[in-house]
Scaffold this active site. Structure first.
Site, PDB file in Angstrom:
ATOM      1  N   ALA A 143       0.810  -1.220   0.000  1.00  0.00           N
ATOM      2  CA  ALA A 143       0.000   0.000   0.000  1.00  0.00           C
ATOM      3  C   ALA A 143       0.843   1.270   0.000  1.00  0.00           C
ATOM      4  O   ALA A 143       0.397   2.308  -0.487  1.00  0.00           O
ATOM      5  CB  ALA A 143      -0.956   0.006   1.185  1.00  0.00           C
TER       6      ALA A 143
ATOM      7  N   TYR B 224       3.640   1.605  -1.652  1.00  0.00           N
ATOM      8  CA  TYR B 224       4.383   1.528  -2.922  1.00  0.00           C
ATOM      9  C   TYR B 224       5.883   1.371  -2.762  1.00  0.00           C
ATOM     10  O   TYR B 224       6.497   0.606  -3.476  1.00  0.00           O
ATOM     11  CB  TYR B 224       4.084   2.730  -3.832  1.00  0.00           C
ATOM     12  CG  TYR B 224       2.750   2.629  -4.524  1.00  0.00           C
ATOM     13  CD1 TYR B 224       2.571   1.775  -5.592  1.00  0.00           C
ATOM     14  CD2 TYR B 224       1.674   3.380  -4.086  1.00  0.00           C
ATOM     15  CE1 TYR B 224       1.354   1.666  -6.230  1.00  0.00           C
ATOM     16  CE2 TYR B 224       0.444   3.275  -4.713  1.00  0.00           C
ATOM     17  CZ  TYR B 224       0.292   2.415  -5.785  1.00  0.00           C
ATOM     18  OH  TYR B 224      -0.917   2.313  -6.411  1.00  0.00           O
TER      19      TYR B 224
ATOM     20  N   GLU C 129      11.453  -8.474 -11.762  1.00  0.00           N
ATOM     21  CA  GLU C 129      12.830  -8.780 -12.159  1.00  0.00           C
ATOM     22  C   GLU C 129      13.725  -8.938 -10.933  1.00  0.00           C
ATOM     23  O   GLU C 129      14.594  -9.822 -10.892  1.00  0.00           O
ATOM     24  CB  GLU C 129      13.392  -7.665 -13.050  1.00  0.00           C
ATOM     25  CG  GLU C 129      12.581  -7.429 -14.294  1.00  0.00           C
ATOM     26  CD  GLU C 129      11.467  -6.393 -14.126  1.00  0.00           C
ATOM     27  OE1 GLU C 129      11.085  -5.799 -15.142  1.00  0.00           O
ATOM     28  OE2 GLU C 129      10.972  -6.179 -13.008  1.00  0.00           O
TER      29      GLU C 129
ATOM     30  N   CYS D   9      12.479  -1.397 -14.988  1.00  0.00           N
ATOM     31  CA  CYS D   9      12.661  -0.007 -14.568  1.00  0.00           C
ATOM     32  C   CYS D   9      14.141   0.244 -14.266  1.00  0.00           C
ATOM     33  O   CYS D   9      14.954  -0.680 -14.247  1.00  0.00           O
ATOM     34  CB  CYS D   9      11.799   0.295 -13.342  1.00  0.00           C
ATOM     35  SG  CYS D   9      12.407  -0.471 -11.812  1.00  0.00           S
TER      36      CYS D   9
ATOM     37  N   CYS E 206      15.575  -1.870 -11.394  1.00  0.00           N
ATOM     38  CA  CYS E 206      15.797  -3.265 -11.769  1.00  0.00           C
ATOM     39  C   CYS E 206      17.002  -3.402 -12.692  1.00  0.00           C
ATOM     40  O   CYS E 206      17.769  -4.353 -12.592  1.00  0.00           O
ATOM     41  CB  CYS E 206      14.548  -3.846 -12.419  1.00  0.00           C
ATOM     42  SG  CYS E 206      13.189  -4.067 -11.249  1.00  0.00           S
TER      43      CYS E 206
END
Length: 130
Positions: free
Chosen positions: A46, A48, A55, A86, A89
């Site tokens: 929640a 984030y 990945e 992203c 990652c």
């Protein structure tokens, strides 16, 4: 392993994703140099910032199992929109992989393959810490 087969494994990981907030489900599969495949999916939180990316989870599972050399990564989403890893990652992958690592991304109509070096030029390495 053929890229299409690795994408199929990544696609299966999409189905295990937990993404109630973004409703954007991602799956990844990473192939080690000996052909072993590890999967990951995104797991949202929640707030984030505690969310786990597909990945990173696949890479972490492989590293936990003792692997340090990788051939390729496949990434898919429930939207088949050509999602790429992203920046975070990409940096995580660069810890263990060179610029030539193949990253296979699934789009609705086609598949695009990048190298890690294309997606993350001039990466931060351990040499920058010296």
């Amino acid at each position: 392993m053929e890229a299409t087969a690795l994408l199929a494994v990544a696609r299966e990981a999409v189905d295990t994703s937990y993404a109630p907030y973004s409703t954007y489900h991602v799956g990844a599969a990473i192939e080690t140099s000996d052909g072993t495949v590890f999967t990951g999916c995104n797991v949202e939180n929640a707030n984030y910032s505690n969310s786990i990316h597909a990945e990173e989870l696949a890479l972490s599972k492989a590293v936990e199992a003792g692997h340090r050399e990788f051939e390729q990564v496949a990434v898919s989403s429930d939207r088949r929109d050509g999602v790429t890893p992203c920046g975070m990652c990409r940096q995580s992958l660069s810890e263990f992989c060179d610029d030539g690592l193949r990253i296979v991304c699934e789009g609705d109509a086609d598949t695009t393959t990048y190298t890690l070096g294309e997606l993350l030029p001039n990466t931060i390495t351990s040499e920058h810490l010296e």
